[in-house]
Design an enzyme around this catalytic site. Sequence first.
Site, short mmCIF file in Angstrom:
data_model
loop_
_atom_site.label_atom_id
_atom_site.label_comp_id
_atom_site.label_asym_id
_atom_site.label_seq_id
_atom_site.Cartn_x
_atom_site.Cartn_y
_atom_site.Cartn_z
N ASP A 12 52.27 -0.82 -1.47
CA ASP A 12 52.92 -0.62 -2.68
C ASP A 12 52.82 0.34 -3.62
O ASP A 12 51.67 1.13 -3.42
CB ASP A 12 53.02 -2.05 -3.36
CG ASP A 12 53.74 -1.95 -4.64
OD1 ASP A 12 54.88 -1.61 -4.77
OD2 ASP A 12 53.08 -2.43 -5.94
N ASP A 14 53.61 0.86 -7.31
CA ASP A 14 53.44 0.68 -9.03
C ASP A 14 52.47 -0.39 -9.46
O ASP A 14 52.60 -1.43 -8.73
CB ASP A 14 54.75 0.45 -9.57
CG ASP A 14 55.91 1.43 -9.49
OD1 ASP A 14 55.59 2.30 -10.04
OD2 ASP A 14 56.84 1.35 -8.75
#
Length: 228
Positions: A12, A14
């Site tokens: 991922d 963020d």
Amino acid sequence: MSYAPVTHVLFDMDGLILNTEDLYTVAFQNILSKYGKEYTFDLKCQLMGCHAHETADKIIAALELPMNREQFMEETQKQFTCLFPDTKVLPGAKELIEHLHNHNIPIGLATSSSKESYDLKVNKHHKQLFSLFPYKTFGSSDPDVKKGKPHPDIFLVAAAKFPDKPKPEQCLVLEDAVNGVLAARAANMQVVMVPDSRLDKQLTKEATLVLNSLTEFKPELFGLPAFK
């Protein structure tokens, strides 16, 4: 605990690689303050990992804002343009990405961000680091990602971009958000979670492993090359 060995790793972005979750909070609160509303941590937890349009719809509905999706997204884009160019890399992320790259472990980026948002966050300071990801999936831009996290779409699409087409159980996901963990588990992948310290520990139970920081991650637990 023992963990199953993996061959591929999906990151991922963020809140895991970049400090952008903090910046999203600032951006949304700047907008909501005009209407006397608060962007609470509980609401944030529900939205992390959602597509941009899903986030807009849910904030408008939850807080009864007098605006539509397009207006909200136009306001957020103004905020993002100011805030995102100066993102910072979170502890342990750069070292881990470079370590896996240097040991020829296939890595991919699986972010709910749009391509435009990604460019804002990365292009000023972090292009070299993110160039180490040969395969990138932008959930809010990719037409193959039909539904955002907690649905498994983004991780299945991201894994399919590896040329050797690994099975889901061969992939390890690195995430910070509850929705991301649920998406990884729905995709039948193991997931290491690095949650916000404020998150209720009960909400981390679906993760394969929970860490305070990526600096704590030991790749050898999943059959990957150890740091020396």
